[in-house]
Design an enzyme around this catalytic site. Structure first.
Site, PDB file in Angstrom:
ATOM      1  N   SER A 118       0.829  -1.210   0.000  1.00  0.00           N
ATOM      2  CA  SER A 118       0.000   0.000   0.000  1.00  0.00           C
ATOM      3  C   SER A 118       0.855   1.248   0.000  1.00  0.00           C
ATOM      4  O   SER A 118       0.372   2.322  -0.360  1.00  0.00           O
ATOM      5  CB  SER A 118      -0.837   0.064   1.281  1.00  0.00           C
ATOM      6  OG  SER A 118      -1.561  -1.087   1.467  1.00  0.00           O
ATOM      7  N   HIS A 139      -1.176  -3.102  -7.234  1.00  0.00           N
ATOM      8  CA  HIS A 139      -1.895  -2.767  -5.998  1.00  0.00           C
ATOM      9  C   HIS A 139      -3.395  -2.991  -6.195  1.00  0.00           C
ATOM     10  O   HIS A 139      -4.080  -2.169  -6.792  1.00  0.00           O
ATOM     11  CB  HIS A 139      -1.578  -1.302  -5.637  1.00  0.00           C
ATOM     12  CG  HIS A 139      -2.149  -0.844  -4.338  1.00  0.00           C
ATOM     13  ND1 HIS A 139      -2.426   0.473  -4.072  1.00  0.00           N
ATOM     14  CD2 HIS A 139      -2.500  -1.526  -3.219  1.00  0.00           C
ATOM     15  CE1 HIS A 139      -2.913   0.581  -2.862  1.00  0.00           C
ATOM     16  NE2 HIS A 139      -2.969  -0.618  -2.323  1.00  0.00           N
ATOM     17  N   GLU A 151      -4.004  -0.459  -9.186  1.00  0.00           N
ATOM     18  CA  GLU A 151      -3.000   0.588  -9.398  1.00  0.00           C
ATOM     19  C   GLU A 151      -1.716  -0.117  -9.842  1.00  0.00           C
ATOM     20  O   GLU A 151      -1.201  -0.980  -9.113  1.00  0.00           O
ATOM     21  CB  GLU A 151      -2.736   1.290  -8.054  1.00  0.00           C
ATOM     22  CG  GLU A 151      -2.994   2.764  -8.058  1.00  0.00           C
ATOM     23  CD  GLU A 151      -2.639   3.435  -6.720  1.00  0.00           C
ATOM     24  OE1 GLU A 151      -2.443   4.649  -6.755  1.00  0.00           O
ATOM     25  OE2 GLU A 151      -2.559   2.779  -5.679  1.00  0.00           O
ATOM     26  N   ASN A 189      -3.719   6.054  -1.938  1.00  0.00           N
ATOM     27  CA  ASN A 189      -3.539   6.405  -0.527  1.00  0.00           C
ATOM     28  C   ASN A 189      -3.060   7.838  -0.322  1.00  0.00           C
ATOM     29  O   ASN A 189      -3.266   8.407   0.740  1.00  0.00           O
ATOM     30  CB  ASN A 189      -2.587   5.411   0.144  1.00  0.00           C
ATOM     31  CG  ASN A 189      -3.313   4.111   0.420  1.00  0.00           C
ATOM     32  OD1 ASN A 189      -4.445   4.117   0.904  1.00  0.00           O
ATOM     33  ND2 ASN A 189      -2.701   2.990   0.086  1.00  0.00           N
TER      34      ASN A 189
HETATM   35  P1  NAI Z   1      -2.493  -9.731   6.320  1.00  0.00           P
HETATM   36  O1  NAI Z   1      -1.814  -9.478   7.619  1.00  0.00           O
HETATM   37  O2  NAI Z   1      -3.944 -10.056   6.300  1.00  0.00           O
HETATM   38  O3  NAI Z   1      -1.728 -10.944   5.555  1.00  0.00           O
HETATM   39  C1  NAI Z   1      -0.348 -11.006   5.414  1.00  0.00           C
HETATM   40  C2  NAI Z   1       0.037 -12.472   5.306  1.00  0.00           C
HETATM   41  O4  NAI Z   1       1.409 -12.551   4.907  1.00  0.00           O
HETATM   42  C3  NAI Z   1      -0.092 -13.242   6.627  1.00  0.00           C
HETATM   43  O5  NAI Z   1      -0.898 -14.384   6.432  1.00  0.00           O
HETATM   44  C4  NAI Z   1       1.357 -13.596   6.970  1.00  0.00           C
HETATM   45  O6  NAI Z   1       1.476 -14.840   7.657  1.00  0.00           O
HETATM   46  C5  NAI Z   1       1.989 -13.647   5.590  1.00  0.00           C
HETATM   47  N1  NAI Z   1       3.435 -13.492   5.575  1.00  0.00           N
HETATM   48  C6  NAI Z   1       4.211 -12.633   6.288  1.00  0.00           C
HETATM   49  N2  NAI Z   1       5.508 -12.804   5.979  1.00  0.00           N
HETATM   50  C7  NAI Z   1       5.568 -13.797   5.053  1.00  0.00           C
HETATM   51  C8  NAI Z   1       6.619 -14.442   4.360  1.00  0.00           C
HETATM   52  N3  NAI Z   1       7.884 -14.106   4.559  1.00  0.00           N
HETATM   53  N4  NAI Z   1       6.297 -15.418   3.488  1.00  0.00           N
HETATM   54  C9  NAI Z   1       5.008 -15.787   3.284  1.00  0.00           C
HETATM   55  N5  NAI Z   1       3.971 -15.210   3.909  1.00  0.00           N
HETATM   56  C10 NAI Z   1       4.238 -14.232   4.791  1.00  0.00           C
HETATM   57  O7  NAI Z   1      -2.161  -8.471   5.413  1.00  0.00           O
HETATM   58  P2  NAI Z   1      -3.011  -7.884   4.184  1.00  0.00           P
HETATM   59  O8  NAI Z   1      -3.995  -6.911   4.690  1.00  0.00           O
HETATM   60  O9  NAI Z   1      -3.435  -9.010   3.306  1.00  0.00           O
HETATM   61  O10 NAI Z   1      -1.878  -7.021   3.436  1.00  0.00           O
HETATM   62  C11 NAI Z   1      -0.932  -7.615   2.588  1.00  0.00           C
HETATM   63  C12 NAI Z   1      -0.330  -6.542   1.711  1.00  0.00           C
HETATM   64  O11 NAI Z   1      -1.365  -5.941   0.942  1.00  0.00           O
HETATM   65  C13 NAI Z   1       0.344  -5.414   2.488  1.00  0.00           C
HETATM   66  O12 NAI Z   1       1.462  -4.991   1.771  1.00  0.00           O
HETATM   67  C14 NAI Z   1      -0.728  -4.322   2.513  1.00  0.00           C
HETATM   68  O13 NAI Z   1      -0.193  -3.035   2.625  1.00  0.00           O
HETATM   69  C15 NAI Z   1      -1.372  -4.527   1.147  1.00  0.00           C
HETATM   70  N6  NAI Z   1      -2.731  -4.036   1.006  1.00  0.00           N
HETATM   71  C16 NAI Z   1      -3.665  -4.240   1.993  1.00  0.00           C
HETATM   72  C17 NAI Z   1      -4.965  -3.788   1.823  1.00  0.00           C
HETATM   73  C18 NAI Z   1      -6.019  -4.033   2.871  1.00  0.00           C
HETATM   74  O14 NAI Z   1      -7.121  -3.443   2.769  1.00  0.00           O
HETATM   75  N7  NAI Z   1      -5.775  -4.896   3.852  1.00  0.00           N
HETATM   76  C19 NAI Z   1      -5.381  -3.065   0.595  1.00  0.00           C
HETATM   77  C20 NAI Z   1      -4.342  -2.983  -0.403  1.00  0.00           C
HETATM   78  C21 NAI Z   1      -3.071  -3.428  -0.177  1.00  0.00           C
END
Ligand code: NAI
Length: 300
Positions: A118, A139, A151, A189
């Site tokens: 993000s 994104h 994006e 953002n």
């Molecule tokens: P989340 O916390 O729900 O999921 C992240 C996952 O990545 C977890 O299951 C974790 O165990 C896993 N993980 C961490 N390190 C890892 C590794 N080394 N290898 C494999 N898996 C690993 O986070 P979320 O919300 O899905 O966000 C993920 C990305 O998407 C972030 O960069 C965030 O900024 C971006 N994002 C999030 C949005 C949202 O609304 N939540 C919207 C747009 C982008």
């Protein structure tokens, strides 16, 4: 483009895997442990069932979609055949930098490395690889299967060919891609977070209460959701982290996070995921207002 590896099976990762698998791509979904992957497949299954109940999908399409997804806890196996890797791991620069460094070693030379970050600089992530021309931001918005926008973030050294490939791929997923340059907050953002921050400042200064602020933006500006409710859905910790990136990246005080936001995050009131933010999510039907103003709440 046939084999897609998605790293991280959380909120975004499972949505990205769902979307690619639904469109016939072979998806390798990676996370740190089996529990996370089981949970992700369960969520994908339930989301597909919801689409079936709305007659948007058939049972056979659901089965085909699930068959297109293979889960992995081992990164090397997961990227062996990848044409494209989409990193959707936790929003932490050290975690992502390490991953990009590892991916650069493990992936074939032609593999494109994308991040769903993000706010973290794509150019910075690319600097951990020997292929900065093949590193790009892809994104997606939350919830991925529903939201139209992608994006496409062009890092300082991302090639034109890779940008076109990712743009075309997003269109094949029936999304609308928009190309933006790699500066803090990109476009989504950079515009959304100052609006959310201003809504929080308005509450903090006692100009109006939570409901009033959200109602003004919903009914007055035709936003489907008020900024405070949206902040609760995104996660107040995520909003704070993005505002810090904007503040630091531009060195401009207009992005300084509101002290009320900082306090709420420190108190563990992170929005929907922690059951309390600007609203109370402890009961499924009632969303009660939490009095969070610096002064007494002006609601009457
Ligand atoms: P989340 O916390 O729900 O999921 C992240 C996952 O990545 C977890 O299951 C974790 O165990 C896993 N993980 C961490 N390190 C890892 C590794 N080394 N290898 C494999 N898996 C690993 O986070 P979320 O919300 O899905 O966000 C993920 C990305 O998407 C972030 O960069 C965030 O900024 C971006 N994002 C999030 C949005 C949202 O609304 N939540 C919207 C747009 C982008």
């Amino acid at each position: 483009m046939k084999n897609i590896t998605v790293i991280g099976s959380g909120t975004m990762g499972n949505g990205i895997a769902h979307t690619f698998a639904l469109h016939g791509y072979s998806v390798s979904l990676v996370d740190l442990n089996e529990q996370a992957l089981t949970k992700a497949i369960d969520i994908i299954q339930r989301n597909l069932d919801r689409q079936i109940s709305k007659s948007k999908l058939t049972e056979n399409e659901k089965i085909a979609t699930l068959n297109n997804i293979t889960t992995f806890t081992d990164l090397k196996g997961a990227v062996a055949e990848a044409d494209l890797v989409i990193e959707a791991a936790t929003e932490n620069e050290a975690v992502k930098s390490r991953l990009f460094n590892e991916l650069d070693d493990l992936c074939a030379d032609a593999t494109i490395l994308a991040s769903n970050t993000s706010s973290i600089s794509i150019t910075q992530l690319a600097s951990n690889t020997k292929r900065p021309d093949k590193v790009i931001g892809m994104h997606f918005m939350n919830p991925v299967p529903m939201m139209q926008l992608v994006e496409v973030i062009r890092g300082y050294r991302t090639s034109e060919a890779v940008t076109i490939t990712i743009f075309t791929l997003a269109a094949k997923l029936q999304k609308t891609p928009v190309i933006v340059q790699d500066y803090p907050g990109f476009i989504a953002n950079r515009i959304l977070m100052p609006m959310i921050n201003e809504a929080i400042y308005s509450l903090y200064e006692g100009v109006a209460g939570v409901m009033e602020i959200d109602t003004v933006m919903k009914l007055g500006m035709a936003h489907p959701m008020g900024p405070l409710q949206l902040a609760d859905f995104i996660g107040l910790d995520v909003c704070l982290a993005i505002l810090k990136v904007l503040h630091e990246g531009f060195g401009n005080s207009k992005y300084a996070p509101c002290p009320l936001l900082t306090n709420m995050v420190a108190a563990g009131h992170l929005g929907k995921k922690s059951t309390i933010g600007f609203y109370d999510y402890r009961q499924s039907d009632a969303k009660e207002l939490i009095v969070a103003s610096r002064f007494s709440n002006s609601r009457f």
